[in-house]
Design a protein around this motif. Structure first.
Motif, PDB file in Angstrom:
ATOM      1  N   ASP A   1      11.308   4.384   1.112  1.00 40.42           N
ATOM      2  CA  ASP A   1       9.997   4.498   1.697  1.00 40.42           C
ATOM      3  C   ASP A   1      10.579   5.419   2.912  1.00 40.42           C
ATOM      4  OD1 ASP A   1      11.043   2.402   2.203  1.00 40.42           O
ATOM      5  OD2 ASP A   1       9.032   2.092   3.551  1.00 40.42           O
TER       6      ASP A   1
ATOM      7  N   THR B   1      10.253   9.557   3.982  1.00 38.47           N
ATOM      8  CA  THR B   1       9.382   9.651   5.269  1.00 38.47           C
ATOM      9  C   THR B   1      10.613  10.619   6.526  1.00 38.47           C
ATOM     10  OG1 THR B   1       8.133   7.784   5.141  1.00 38.47           O
ATOM     11  CG2 THR B   1       7.897   9.585   7.343  1.00 38.47           C
TER      12      THR B   1
ATOM     13  N   ILE C   1      12.863   6.958  -6.033  1.00 37.79           N
ATOM     14  CA  ILE C   1      11.463   6.028  -6.419  1.00 37.79           C
ATOM     15  C   ILE C   1      11.190   4.550  -7.193  1.00 37.79           C
ATOM     16  CG2 ILE C   1       9.010   6.065  -7.874  1.00 37.79           C
ATOM     17  CD1 ILE C   1       9.167   9.191  -6.787  1.00 37.79           C
TER      18      ILE C   1
ATOM     19  N   GLY D   1      12.697   1.973  -4.944  1.00 35.84           N
ATOM     20  CA  GLY D   1      11.675   1.555  -4.321  1.00 35.84           C
ATOM     21  C   GLY D   1      10.598   0.840  -4.861  1.00 35.84           C
TER      22      GLY D   1
ATOM     23  N   VAL E   1       8.001  -1.655  -2.560  1.00 37.08           N
ATOM     24  CA  VAL E   1       7.160  -0.539  -1.666  1.00 37.08           C
ATOM     25  C   VAL E   1       6.355   0.270  -2.060  1.00 37.08           C
ATOM     26  CG1 VAL E   1       8.865  -1.285   0.353  1.00 37.08           C
ATOM     27  CG2 VAL E   1       9.496   1.028  -0.954  1.00 37.08           C
ATOM     28  N   PHE E   2       7.371   0.779  -3.584  1.00 29.72           N
ATOM     29  CA  PHE E   2       6.865   2.367  -4.146  1.00 29.72           C
ATOM     30  C   PHE E   2       5.458   1.368  -5.477  1.00 29.72           C
ATOM     31  CE2 PHE E   2       9.638   5.289  -3.128  1.00 29.72           C
ATOM     32  CZ  PHE E   2       8.762   5.273  -1.767  1.00 29.72           C
TER      33      PHE E   2
ATOM     34  N   GLU F   1       3.924  10.659   6.602  1.00 28.64           N
ATOM     35  CA  GLU F   1       3.312   8.605   6.014  1.00 28.64           C
ATOM     36  C   GLU F   1       2.108   8.989   4.886  1.00 28.64           C
ATOM     37  OE1 GLU F   1       4.426   5.713   6.054  1.00 28.64           O
ATOM     38  OE2 GLU F   1       2.792   5.129   4.907  1.00 28.64           O
TER      39      GLU F   1
ATOM     40  N   VAL G   1       4.161  10.185   1.592  1.00 28.57           N
ATOM     41  CA  VAL G   1       5.150   9.367   1.497  1.00 28.57           C
ATOM     42  C   VAL G   1       3.639   7.964   0.392  1.00 28.57           C
ATOM     43  CG1 VAL G   1       6.235   7.542   1.724  1.00 28.57           C
ATOM     44  CG2 VAL G   1       6.830   9.422   2.592  1.00 28.57           C
ATOM     45  N   SER G   2       2.324   7.715   1.180  1.00 26.90           N
ATOM     46  CA  SER G   2       1.894   7.131   0.635  1.00 26.90           C
ATOM     47  C   SER G   2       0.943   7.449  -0.917  1.00 26.90           C
ATOM     48  CB  SER G   2       0.152   7.928   2.028  1.00 26.90           C
ATOM     49  OG  SER G   2      -0.104   6.351   2.376  1.00 26.90           O
TER      50      SER G   2
ATOM     51  N   LEU H   1       3.081   7.535  -3.189  1.00 27.18           N
ATOM     52  CA  LEU H   1       3.973   6.704  -3.754  1.00 27.18           C
ATOM     53  C   LEU H   1       4.120   5.386  -3.762  1.00 27.18           C
ATOM     54  CD1 LEU H   1       6.954   8.870  -3.156  1.00 27.18           C
ATOM     55  CD2 LEU H   1       5.885   8.717  -5.293  1.00 27.18           C
ATOM     56  N   ARG H   2       3.329   5.221  -2.408  1.00 26.04           N
ATOM     57  CA  ARG H   2       3.121   3.515  -2.422  1.00 26.04           C
ATOM     58  C   ARG H   2       2.615   2.353  -3.352  1.00 26.04           C
ATOM     59  NH1 ARG H   2       6.430   2.541   2.461  1.00 26.04           N
ATOM     60  NH2 ARG H   2       6.238   4.439   4.049  1.00 26.04           N
TER      61      ARG H   2
END
Lengths: 188, 188
Positions: free
Chosen positions: A80, A84, A136, A139, A144-145, A180, A183-184, A186-187
DNA sequence: ACTTTTGTTGAATTTAAATTCAATTAATTT
DNA sequence: AAATTAATTGAATTTAAATTCAACAAAAGT
């Protein structure tokens, strides 16, 4: 070697001018005469540098398949954080290195419709998705993902980035988004 | 009135065929002859229905500025839920109502580069961003959306959606993304 | 300084696609 | 069923842009 150097420089000037115009107006709406006028040079001379409009396009795509694609991933950085950082730099390039930014947008355009077949094939051969799929998955393992089909997630991620960069490209006044946000997607 | 009805039906057939081809190959790579052959009818007859290729394009854009843009927002639904629902339906249209889906993708393409100037202007006049800005501000007030420039957020949101829909359009095999992924861009 | 090679131009040519058109067929009206 | 009107075709024309080319200019090599 001044002669050869001059020629090479001019070649680059043509390529950069064409890149800008292609991104600004699109391939078909950009005339060879437009590029020539912007360099500037005569229309006829263009053909001493590139055999055809399509060859010029292919040359640009070839450049695009090489350069910035070679982003190497450092295993120590969390996925992540890495993405970013990547977005952060590519977005900042919009102003600092328009060339890189334009190339990124351009490649995305070529991959989609409305370009000579060969250019599209060549552009598609430089695949940004596969490495991201791995990232991914990593992650996801780290938590985190979010869960979900990593391939679809990777494609959506890049499609979003492409869309946003085209928007930025069309309106230079647009405020740079916060990486961010993207990237969110994927979070976890 | 069979005669007039027939003509109107054919007109629609041409528009739908053109829409599909424009989305599939792009405006400039689609020949009038291609559209005619796909309808099917003779090339010359096309000009009894539309005065020029560009008029046909404009007609499509005009359709695009009317129909699905008129999504009315029900004040009782929370903004995040509303956007999720909206994405859900538009993504499902990819298979169920290819027409609506194609039109959405098409309008996005026209708004960007590589189209006759007038078509772009017309497409840009149908603004999807402004209503979304309001929606995002409301979500921010409610605490469901993150802080940040609402205008930039709205533009990024739609740019992402556009990018993803073009990806889906280019590869019909692609799995439909979870709308939640995209709405997550906005969430607090 | 002269010759050869390379760069340069702008006008002429080619090309590919849009557009027009004269002729033909089908439908509708009287 | 003849006359009129509308639909349809495909070949001829137009058009806009790419591409070529003959002539000229500048630079490099001798």
């Amino acid at each position: 070697m001044t002669r050869k150097e001059q020629k090479e420089e001019r070649r680059q000037a043509i390529l950069m001018t064409a890149l800008t115009l292609f991104v600004e107006r699109g391939y078909y709406d950009t005339r060879i005469a437009d590029i020539a006028a912007a360099v500037p040079m005569s229309t006829g001379l263009m053909f001493h540098y590139f055999a055809s409009k399509e060859e010029l396009l292919l040359e640009l795509v070839k450049m695009g398949t090489q350069g910035p694609g070679s982003v190497k991933y450092d295993d120590k950085i969390p996925p992540d954080v890495y993405l970013t950082m990547f977005l952060n730099s590519i977005f900042s390039f919009a102003k600092e290195q328009p060339w890189v930014f334009n190339m990124f947008v351009f490649m995305g355009q070529v991959r989609r419709v409305g370009m000579p077949e060969e250019a599209r094939r060549l552009a598609l051969s430089a695949d940004a998705v596969t490495p991201t799929v791995k990232l991914i998955k990593k992650g996801q393992k780290l938590g985190v993902f979010r869960k979900g089909n990593a391939d679809t997630m990777a494609r959506c991620f890049w499609a979003s980035v492409q869309g946003i960069m085209e928007e930025m490209s069309a309106d230079k006044e647009m405020k740079t988004p916060d990486p961010e946000w993207i990237v969110s997607m994927l979070r976890a």
